[in-house]
Motif scaffolding. Sequence first.
Motif, short mmCIF file in Angstrom:
data_model
loop_
_atom_site.label_atom_id
_atom_site.label_comp_id
_atom_site.label_asym_id
_atom_site.label_seq_id
_atom_site.Cartn_x
_atom_site.Cartn_y
_atom_site.Cartn_z
N ASN A 52 0.83 -1.21 0.00
CA ASN A 52 0.00 0.00 0.00
C ASN A 52 0.87 1.26 0.00
OD1 ASN A 52 -2.25 -1.63 0.10
ND2 ASN A 52 -2.79 -1.16 2.20
N GLU A 70 -6.62 -12.01 9.82
CA GLU A 70 -7.49 -11.08 9.11
C GLU A 70 -8.21 -10.14 10.07
OE1 GLU A 70 -10.45 -10.86 5.35
OE2 GLU A 70 -10.37 -12.76 6.42
N ASN A 73 -5.91 -7.28 10.90
CA ASN A 73 -5.25 -6.57 9.81
C ASN A 73 -5.94 -5.24 9.53
OD1 ASN A 73 -3.82 -5.76 7.61
ND2 ASN A 73 -4.45 -7.43 6.27
N TYR A 75 -4.87 -3.15 7.40
CA TYR A 75 -4.52 -2.78 6.03
C TYR A 75 -5.32 -3.64 5.06
CZ TYR A 75 -0.74 -1.55 9.12
OH TYR A 75 -0.02 -1.10 10.19
N GLN A 76 -5.91 -3.01 4.10
CA GLN A 76 -6.79 -3.71 3.18
C GLN A 76 -6.06 -4.09 1.90
OE1 GLN A 76 -9.92 -4.78 3.92
NE2 GLN A 76 -9.21 -4.08 5.92
N ARG A 80 -7.62 -11.17 -1.94
CA ARG A 80 -7.34 -12.21 -0.95
C ARG A 80 -7.34 -13.54 -1.69
NH1 ARG A 80 -10.25 -8.44 1.73
NH2 ARG A 80 -9.67 -7.96 3.88
#
Length: 91
Positions: A52, A70, A73, A75-76, A80
């Motif tokens: 990112n 997950e 997390n 951060y996206q 996936r």
Amino acid sequence: ITDFFEEIILSSEVELEKPDPKILNLACQNLGADPAQTIYIGDHPLDVYCANLANIASAWYMEKKTADLEAYNPYQPNYRISSMWELRLIV
């Protein structure tokens, strides 16, 4: 296994570590790759964060051992995946 890769960057040699985006930028530069057309595959939330920061799309490889991360997390990822075969649906 090194025969399968065009570029291998060792953080200890370049003195850069994830999540510093410079390590991904260096990889793109050495390969002549456009970061906007690159996907970084990682199995940890910090891999997603690093991508990112480098403005590189990320595919979070989630095996059973990492799927429980997950929930933690922040951060996206852009994608996936749970199998490397799933990459063919992305690229």
